[in-house]
Structure formats: structure tokens, C-alpha cells
Design a protein around this motif. Structure first.
Motif, mmCIF file in Angstrom:
data_model
loop_
_atom_site.group_PDB
_atom_site.id
_atom_site.type_symbol
_atom_site.label_atom_id
_atom_site.label_comp_id
_atom_site.label_asym_id
_atom_site.label_seq_id
_atom_site.Cartn_x
_atom_site.Cartn_y
_atom_site.Cartn_z
ATOM 1 N N THR A 53 33.304 16.742 45.176
ATOM 2 C CA THR A 53 34.014 15.771 46.100
ATOM 3 C C THR A 53 33.513 14.410 45.650
ATOM 4 O O THR A 53 32.541 14.061 44.938
ATOM 5 N N THR A 54 34.407 13.512 45.495
ATOM 6 C CA THR A 54 34.060 11.979 45.168
ATOM 7 C C THR A 54 34.933 11.055 46.148
ATOM 8 O O THR A 54 36.219 11.310 46.484
ATOM 9 N N LYS A 55 34.488 9.829 46.401
ATOM 10 C CA LYS A 55 35.037 8.988 47.234
ATOM 11 C C LYS A 55 35.699 7.821 46.304
ATOM 12 O O LYS A 55 34.846 7.161 45.555
ATOM 13 N N LEU A 56 37.057 7.570 46.104
ATOM 14 C CA LEU A 56 37.395 6.386 45.509
ATOM 15 C C LEU A 56 38.110 5.634 46.483
ATOM 16 O O LEU A 56 38.118 4.340 45.835
ATOM 17 N N GLY A 57 38.397 6.016 47.630
ATOM 18 C CA GLY A 57 39.168 5.084 48.686
ATOM 19 C C GLY A 57 40.362 4.515 48.348
ATOM 20 O O GLY A 57 40.827 4.776 47.404
ATOM 21 N N GLY A 58 41.412 4.332 49.517
ATOM 22 C CA GLY A 58 42.485 3.858 49.489
ATOM 23 C C GLY A 58 43.623 5.012 49.040
ATOM 24 O O GLY A 58 43.035 6.190 49.100
ATOM 25 N N ARG A 59 44.864 4.689 49.115
ATOM 26 C CA ARG A 59 45.849 5.465 48.493
ATOM 27 C C ARG A 59 45.865 6.032 47.198
ATOM 28 O O ARG A 59 45.783 4.913 46.268
ATOM 29 N N LEU A 60 45.919 7.187 46.712
ATOM 30 C CA LEU A 60 45.890 7.653 45.503
ATOM 31 C C LEU A 60 47.247 8.227 45.051
ATOM 32 O O LEU A 60 48.006 8.646 45.874
ATOM 33 N N THR A 61 47.545 7.978 43.720
ATOM 34 C CA THR A 61 48.501 8.900 43.032
ATOM 35 C C THR A 61 48.391 10.134 42.997
ATOM 36 O O THR A 61 47.164 10.821 43.106
ATOM 37 N N GLN A 62 49.299 11.088 42.535
ATOM 38 C CA GLN A 62 48.973 12.348 42.161
ATOM 39 C C GLN A 62 47.980 12.345 40.706
ATOM 40 O O GLN A 62 48.234 11.634 40.025
ATOM 41 N N PRO A 63 46.981 13.154 40.954
ATOM 42 C CA PRO A 63 46.180 13.157 39.763
ATOM 43 C C PRO A 63 46.811 14.020 38.491
ATOM 44 O O PRO A 63 47.724 14.817 38.548
ATOM 45 N N VAL A 64 46.621 13.615 37.223
ATOM 46 C CA VAL A 64 47.167 14.460 36.027
ATOM 47 C C VAL A 64 45.601 14.721 35.441
ATOM 48 O O VAL A 64 44.539 14.394 35.591
ATOM 49 N N LEU A 65 45.755 15.839 34.721
ATOM 50 C CA LEU A 65 44.450 16.613 33.969
ATOM 51 C C LEU A 65 44.936 17.181 32.676
ATOM 52 O O LEU A 65 46.086 17.710 32.262
ATOM 53 N N ALA A 66 44.181 16.671 31.709
ATOM 54 C CA ALA A 66 44.020 17.088 30.436
ATOM 55 C C ALA A 66 42.635 17.277 29.599
ATOM 56 O O ALA A 66 41.892 16.261 29.866
ATOM 57 N N ASN A 67 42.456 18.461 29.113
ATOM 58 C CA ASN A 67 40.946 18.594 28.263
ATOM 59 C C ASN A 67 39.786 18.103 29.337
ATOM 60 O O ASN A 67 39.008 17.347 28.498
ATOM 61 N N GLY A 68 39.703 18.688 30.375
ATOM 62 C CA GLY A 68 38.625 18.355 31.108
ATOM 63 C C GLY A 68 38.567 16.688 31.646
ATOM 64 O O GLY A 68 37.668 16.486 32.258
ATOM 65 N N LEU A 69 39.618 15.932 31.629
ATOM 66 C CA LEU A 69 39.770 14.525 32.229
ATOM 67 C C LEU A 69 40.850 14.477 33.203
ATOM 68 O O LEU A 69 41.859 14.753 32.784
ATOM 69 N N LEU A 70 40.382 14.259 34.371
ATOM 70 C CA LEU A 70 41.117 14.009 35.511
ATOM 71 C C LEU A 70 41.501 12.640 35.667
ATOM 72 O O LEU A 70 40.377 11.794 35.945
#
Length: 142
Positions: A53-70
């Protein structure tokens, strides 16, 4: 240029951060692919467990993922974050002059997104450095 011609101009949209062909594990754009299928051929185990888990705070967009990077945007913070997918650790953060309220897209080792400041940004995926930006709005009102 019509939509079909425009799509032909972007052959690398489905490429990974390192330029290799997309794998089944990648989700490089909103709803995964240029057809917006929202599905993946990867099978999901019957029992899931939280990896991190990680806390970024606020409203988030949908995440995208490629080659181990979110990559995800924190909309009201005007920021785009890249996290290490296996660990959840923040790799980089990039702040714009306005909201980033749509998911970024991976393209040939880059992360592309638009901001409410009127600019389209292209960052290097590996470190978040600005590669270029393009003023897409009719004029800069900032």
C-alpha cells in the motif's frame, strides 16, 4: 486526418517502457489498449493478497502499468507519480501547472498526458524527466 489515419500514425502506443512489445501483464493506457477493451488475458488467482500500500492522497486517475512501472495522477495536486509496481515505492513525481484528470499513457519509453494548464507533456518513463511539452490550448492563460 481521420481517426483511422491518426491511429496508423501511432504504431508504438502498445510498446513497453523499454521499447519491447507489450506483454499480457502490461496495462499501458486507460482501459488497457487502443480498443479500450478493459480486459486482460492474464488469469487471476482464486485468492488474492495485498502486495503493498502507499498513500498518495487526493483523487487519483486510473493507474497504468508497463514494464514494472505503475503511473497514476493525483488530480488536485496537479502531479503524476511513478511507482515501482512490485514494491509500491515512489520512483518519481512530476508537477504541472494544472489538474491532470486523465490517465497517462506509456509510449516508446515515455509517459504522455495532458494537463488543465493547456500543455501536453512527455516524460521519460525511467526517471520522469521532461522530454518535451506542447501547448495544445489556444493560448497560455496562466
Amino acid at each position: 486526418m481521420n481517426a483511422a489515419e491518426h491511429r496508423r500514425q501511432l504504431p508504438g502506443v502498445c510498446e513497453r517502457v523499454d521499447g519491447a512489445a507489450r506483454t499480457d501483464d502490461d496495462w499501458p493506457m486507460y482501459r488497457r489498449d487502443e480498443s479500450r477493451s478493459g480486459s486482460s488475458p492474464v488469469s487471476v488467482p482464486a485468492e488474492l493478497r495485498k502486495a503493498w500500500t502507499t498513500k498518495l492522497g487526493g483523487r487519483l486517475t486510473q493507474p497504468v502499468l508497463a514494464n514494472g512501472l505503475l503511473v497514476v495522477s493525483v488530480i488536485d495536486e496537479h502531479a503524476v507519480y511513478a511507482l515501482d509496481a512490485p514494491s509500491g515505492e515512489i520512483r518519481w513525481r512530476f508537477v504541472t501547472g494544472g489538474r491532470v484528470d486523465s490517465s497517462p499513457t506509456f509510449y516508446k519509453g515515455s509517459v504522455l498526458f495532458g494537463s488543465a494548464d493547456g500543455w501536453v507533456y512527455c516524460l521519460r518513463a525511467k526517471d520522469g524527466a521532461l522530454a518535451w511539452r506542447y501547448l495544445a490550448a489556444p493560448r497560455d492563460q496562466q
